[in-house]
Enzyme design. Structure first.
Site, mmCIF file in Angstrom:
data_model
loop_
_atom_site.group_PDB
_atom_site.id
_atom_site.type_symbol
_atom_site.label_atom_id
_atom_site.label_comp_id
_atom_site.label_asym_id
_atom_site.label_seq_id
_atom_site.Cartn_x
_atom_site.Cartn_y
_atom_site.Cartn_z
ATOM 1 C CE LYS A 180 -1.765 2.860 2.244
ATOM 2 N NZ LYS A 180 -1.525 4.350 1.893
ATOM 3 N N GLY A 233 7.050 5.125 7.801
ATOM 4 C CA GLY A 233 6.255 6.467 7.768
ATOM 5 C C GLY A 233 6.480 7.322 9.006
ATOM 6 C CD GLU A 255 13.848 1.299 9.177
ATOM 7 O OE1 GLU A 255 14.052 2.247 9.732
ATOM 8 O OE2 GLU A 255 14.014 -0.002 9.445
ATOM 9 C CB CYS A 289 13.579 9.344 7.488
ATOM 10 S SG CYS A 289 14.472 8.182 6.385
ATOM 11 C CD GLU A 393 9.992 13.408 10.652
ATOM 12 O OE1 GLU A 393 9.023 13.011 10.610
ATOM 13 O OE2 GLU A 393 11.241 12.727 10.169
HETATM 14 P P1 NAD Z 1 2.323 8.652 7.356
HETATM 15 O O1 NAD Z 1 2.736 7.977 8.374
HETATM 16 O O2 NAD Z 1 1.395 9.401 7.258
HETATM 17 O O3 NAD Z 1 2.147 7.577 5.893
HETATM 18 C C1 NAD Z 1 2.853 6.452 5.747
HETATM 19 C C2 NAD Z 1 2.181 5.350 5.234
HETATM 20 O O4 NAD Z 1 1.429 5.019 6.171
HETATM 21 C C3 NAD Z 1 1.037 6.182 4.003
HETATM 22 O O5 NAD Z 1 1.008 4.922 2.746
HETATM 23 C C4 NAD Z 1 -0.105 6.068 4.592
HETATM 24 O O6 NAD Z 1 -1.273 6.136 3.744
HETATM 25 C C5 NAD Z 1 0.015 4.982 5.711
HETATM 26 N N1 NAD Z 1 -0.989 5.412 6.738
HETATM 27 C C6 NAD Z 1 -1.631 6.399 7.289
HETATM 28 N N2 NAD Z 1 -2.076 5.934 8.531
HETATM 29 C C7 NAD Z 1 -2.336 4.729 8.483
HETATM 30 C C8 NAD Z 1 -3.023 3.582 9.329
HETATM 31 N N3 NAD Z 1 -3.838 4.331 10.264
HETATM 32 N N4 NAD Z 1 -2.861 2.330 9.270
HETATM 33 C C9 NAD Z 1 -2.158 2.038 7.987
HETATM 34 N N5 NAD Z 1 -1.501 2.871 7.318
HETATM 35 C C10 NAD Z 1 -1.479 3.979 7.472
HETATM 36 O O7 NAD Z 1 3.839 9.226 6.754
HETATM 37 P P2 NAD Z 1 4.250 10.179 5.483
HETATM 38 O O8 NAD Z 1 3.837 11.526 5.819
HETATM 39 O O9 NAD Z 1 3.882 9.490 4.185
HETATM 40 O O10 NAD Z 1 5.800 10.188 5.301
HETATM 41 C C11 NAD Z 1 6.608 10.914 6.133
HETATM 42 C C12 NAD Z 1 7.188 10.247 7.350
HETATM 43 O O11 NAD Z 1 8.029 8.801 7.200
HETATM 44 C C13 NAD Z 1 8.273 11.237 8.126
HETATM 45 O O12 NAD Z 1 7.919 11.053 9.416
HETATM 46 C C14 NAD Z 1 9.420 10.469 7.807
HETATM 47 O O13 NAD Z 1 10.674 10.608 8.744
HETATM 48 C C15 NAD Z 1 9.266 9.006 7.853
HETATM 49 N N6 NAD Z 1 10.186 8.183 6.787
HETATM 50 C C16 NAD Z 1 10.896 7.504 7.615
HETATM 51 C C17 NAD Z 1 11.802 6.777 7.045
HETATM 52 C C18 NAD Z 1 12.758 5.686 7.621
HETATM 53 O O14 NAD Z 1 13.451 4.768 6.910
HETATM 54 N N7 NAD Z 1 12.958 5.816 9.016
HETATM 55 C C19 NAD Z 1 11.740 6.968 5.571
HETATM 56 C C20 NAD Z 1 11.210 8.019 4.943
HETATM 57 C C21 NAD Z 1 10.037 8.512 5.675
#
Ligand code: NAD
Length: 489
Positions: A180, A233, A255, A289, A393
Site C-alpha cells: 500500500k 512513515g 521505520e 527521514c 520533525e
Molecule cells: P505517514 O505515516 O503519514 O504515512 C505513511 C504510510 O502509512 C502511507 O502509505 C499512509 O497512507 C499510511 N498510513 C497512514 N495512516 C495509516 C493507518 N492508520 N494504518 C495504516 N497505514 C496508514 O507518513 P508520511 O507523511 O507518508 O511520510 C513521512 C514520514 O515518514 C516522516 O515522519 C519520515 O521521517 C518518515 N520516514 C521514515 C523513514 C525511515 O526509514 N525511517 C524513511 C522515509 C520516511
C-alpha cells in the site's frame, strides 16, 4: 474535476492477482509543482484489501517453494526492466512527488533498481546456524522459511525507492505481498506493476492496493491473514499500527521519523562539511527521514560556519522540478507546505533569527509553478533546544544552527530529543569521532560524510525513530520464520 479534465487525467488501478482492476471510488492526486489535479488514485478499502490478500495467499505455495536462485533470476529481470525505463520512471516520480528530475534520475530510480539486484544477490548467500553437543549426541541447526503474506506500507518522500526496499527482500525470501504505497505518490508503483508479468513474477506474488492509510492501510494492518507488516512513515502512524495490529500479535518493522543532529567540531574540514551539511539539510526538499535538522557547531568556528553555510544554502536553486539545474523542487502538498512554514513562524515568534529562505528572500517562480508548493532552503539560528523547531520533525527545507562548547555538552543536547535515527559527526580527531559515535542515541552515525550506505548493514532507528532494522541480514531475518531443529544420533 469536469468531464474534460477527467479525460486528460491519469487513472490508476489496483493490481490484484496479476490483473489491473478498477476501484469503485477514486481520490484526486495533485502535481505538487503546479497545484493541479492530474491523476486519480483508487480509494480502496476492506473489499479490495480482502481480494489482494486472497490472491497473495493463493500464490504463496508456488512462490515459496521456488528455489532462491529462481527467485533471484526473476528479481534481476525486474531490475533490468525498471532500469530500461529509468527515464520514464524518473519523470513520473518527479511529477507525482515534486522532487527534482535530477534527484529522481540519480537517486530514487537507480536505488529502486539496485534494491532488486541487491536482494537478488544477497538471498543466495545466507547461511543458517549449526551447533553440536557431543556429550548429548546432538546437533542443532536452524532453518528459515518465508512467513506468508507480508503487508508493506510506504510513505511519499521516496516512493518507489522505499517501496522496493520492502518488496525486494519480502519476495526474495519467498513471501507474497500486498503493498500500500502513499495515496499521494502512487504512480511509480503502478508503473512497476506493468512490468511484473514480463519479469516472470507469477500472478498474486506482488499485489498493490492504492488508497488512504485510514481505509486501505488499516484494512491491511487488521487483516488476520497478514502476519507481518513492514511500515515506513511517521511515528504517529506507527503508534496507530501497533495498536491496531496488537490483537493479532503481528510481527512489525517500523521505520519512522527523525530529528537528526550534525555535530561539527572546531577541527572539522569545513570545505567538506559545509556542502555536505547543506545537502544533508535540503536534499529532496528536506523530505528524507535522514535529513539533518539540528546543526551543533563548536563555538570557535560558529560565526565562520554560519556565514559560509548560509552562502552555500543560498546557491541552491528552487523551482520547476523538471529543470535539471534546479536543486529544490516542490513540497509534497499544500497542507505540508503550510505546516513547514508554520514552524518557521513559530521560531521567529520565539526570537530566533531566520538567516535565509522563507520570509527573508524572494522566491521567483515560473508562471506555471505559481500555485506549486515551493519554499526556499531556510536556515534558522539562535533557537532554543526546547523549541518545537529543535524537538519536532519538520520534514521540509528547514535547518537550525546552534553553538556548543564541549563534547560532553553536545552529546547530551544531541540526544535530547525523542528521536534517534541518524547523526553526523564532523571532526579530524579519530578518537573523538569514535567516542561521540558510540554515545549518540542514533541507529546510524556518519562521520565526515552523509548518506553513504552499505545495504548489507542494518538500517533503522532507536527511540521514537523505529523498531527493527532493514538490511541484507536484518530483512532476511524479518521476512523469514526461524526454526531450531535438534537431531540426536
Ligand atoms: P505517514 O505515516 O503519514 O504515512 C505513511 C504510510 O502509512 C502511507 O502509505 C499512509 O497512507 C499510511 N498510513 C497512514 N495512516 C495509516 C493507518 N492508520 N494504518 C495504516 N497505514 C496508514 O507518513 P508520511 O507523511 O507518508 O511520510 C513521512 C514520514 O515518514 C516522516 O515522519 C519520515 O521521517 C518518515 N520516514 C521514515 C523513514 C525511515 O526509514 N525511517 C524513511 C522515509 C520516511
Amino acid at each position: 474535476p469536469t468531464m474534460a479534465q477527467s479525460k486528460a487525467l491519469l487513472v490508476l488501478e489496483n493490481f490484484i492477482g496479476g490483473k489491473f482492476v478498477p476501484c469503485s471510488s477514486y481520490l484526486d492526486s495533485y502535481n505538487p509543482s503546479t497545484g493541479d489535479v492530474y491523476c486519480r488514485v483508487p480509494d480502496s478499502g476492506k473489499e479490495e484489501v480482502e481480494a489482494a490478500v486472497k490472491a497473495a495467499k493463493d500464490a504463496f505455495p508456488i512462490w515459496s517453494s521456488k528455489s532462491p536462485l529462481e527467485r533471484s533470476q526473476i528479481l534481476n529481470k525486474l531490475a533490468d526492466l525498471i532500469e530500461h525505463d529509468l527515464e520514464a520512471f524518473a519523470q513520473a516520480e518527479s511529477k507525482d512527488q515534486g522532487k527534482t528530475i535530477t534527484f529522481a534520475r540519480t537517486v530514487d530510480i537507480p536505488r529502486a533498481v539496485h534494491n532488486f539486484r541487491f536482494f537478488a544477490s544477497s538471498i543466495l548467500h545466507h547461511v543458517t546456524e549449526c551447533t553440536e553437543m557431543p556429550t548429548m549426541g546432538c546437533v542443532h541447526y536452524t532453518s528459515r522459511a518465508p512467513v506468508g503474506v507480508a503487508g508493506l506500507i510506504s510513505p511519499w518522500n521516496l516512493p518507489l525507492y522505499l517501496l522496493t526496499w520492502k518488496i525486494a527482500p519480502a519476495i526474495a525470501c519467498g513471501n507474497t505481498v500486498v503493498a500500500k504505497p502513499s495515496e499521494m505518490t502512487s504512480v511509480t508503483a503502478w508503473m512497476m506493476c506493468k512490468l511484473l508479468e514480463k519479469a516472470g513474477v507469477p500472478p498474486g506474488v506482488v499485489n498493490v492496493v492504492f488508497g488512504t492509510g485510514a481505509k486501505a492501510g488499516e484494512a491491511l494492518v487488521c487483516h488476520p491473514d497478514v502476519p507481518l507488516i513492514s511500515f515506513t512513515g511517521s511515528t504517529q502512524t506507527a503508534q496507530r499500527i501497533t495498536e491496531r495490529s496488537a490483537p493479532h500479535c503481528k510481527r512489525l518493522s517500523l521505520e519512522l521519523g527523525g530529528k537528526n543532529p550534525a555535530i561539527i567540531f572546531d577541527d572539522a574540514d569545513l570545505s567538506q562539511c559545509i556542502p555536505t551539511t547543506v545537502r544533508s539539510s535540503f536534499a529532496n526538499q528536506g523530505e528524507i527521514c535522514l535529513c539533518t535538522s539540528r546543526i551543533f557547531v563548536q563555538r570557535g568556528i560558529y560565526s565562520e560556519f554560519l556565514k559560509r553555510f548560509v552562502a552555500e544554502a543560498k546557491k541552491w536553486k528552487t523551482g520547476n522540478p523538471s529543470d535539471p539545474t534546479v536543486d529544490v523542487g516542490a513540497l509534497i502538498s499544500k497542507e505540508h507546505l503550510e505546516k513547514v512554514r508554520t514552524y518557521v513562524k513559530k521560531a521567529q515568534a520565539e526570537g530566533a533569527r531566520v538567516l535565509c529562505g522563507e520570509g527573508v528572500d524572494p522566491l521567483a517562480l515560473l508562471p506555471g509553478n505559481q500555485k506549486g508548493y515551493f519554499m526556499l532552503p531556510t536556515v534558522i539560528a539562535e533557537v532554543k533546544d526546547e523549541s518545537c523547531c529543535m524537538q519536532e520533525e519538520i520534514f521540509g527545507p528547514v535547518t537550525c544552527v546552534v553553538a556548543f562548547d564541549t563534547e560532553e555538552e553536545v552529546i547530551r543536547r544531541a540526544n535530547g530529543v525523542k528521536y534517534g535515527l541518524a547523526a553526523t559527526v564532523w571532526s579530524g580527531n579519530v578518537g573523538r569521532v569514535h567516542r561521540v559515535a558510540h554515545r549518540l542515541q542514533s541507529g546510524l552515525v556518519w562521520t565526515n560524510c552523509w548518506l553513504v550506505r552499505d545495504l548489507n548493514l542494518p538500517f533503522g532507528g532507536m527511540k521514537a525513530s523505529g523498531i527493527g532494522r532493514e538490511g541484507a541480514k536484518d530483512s532476511y531475518e524479518f521476512f523469514t520464520e526461524v526454526k531450531t531443529i535438534t537431531i540426536k544420533h
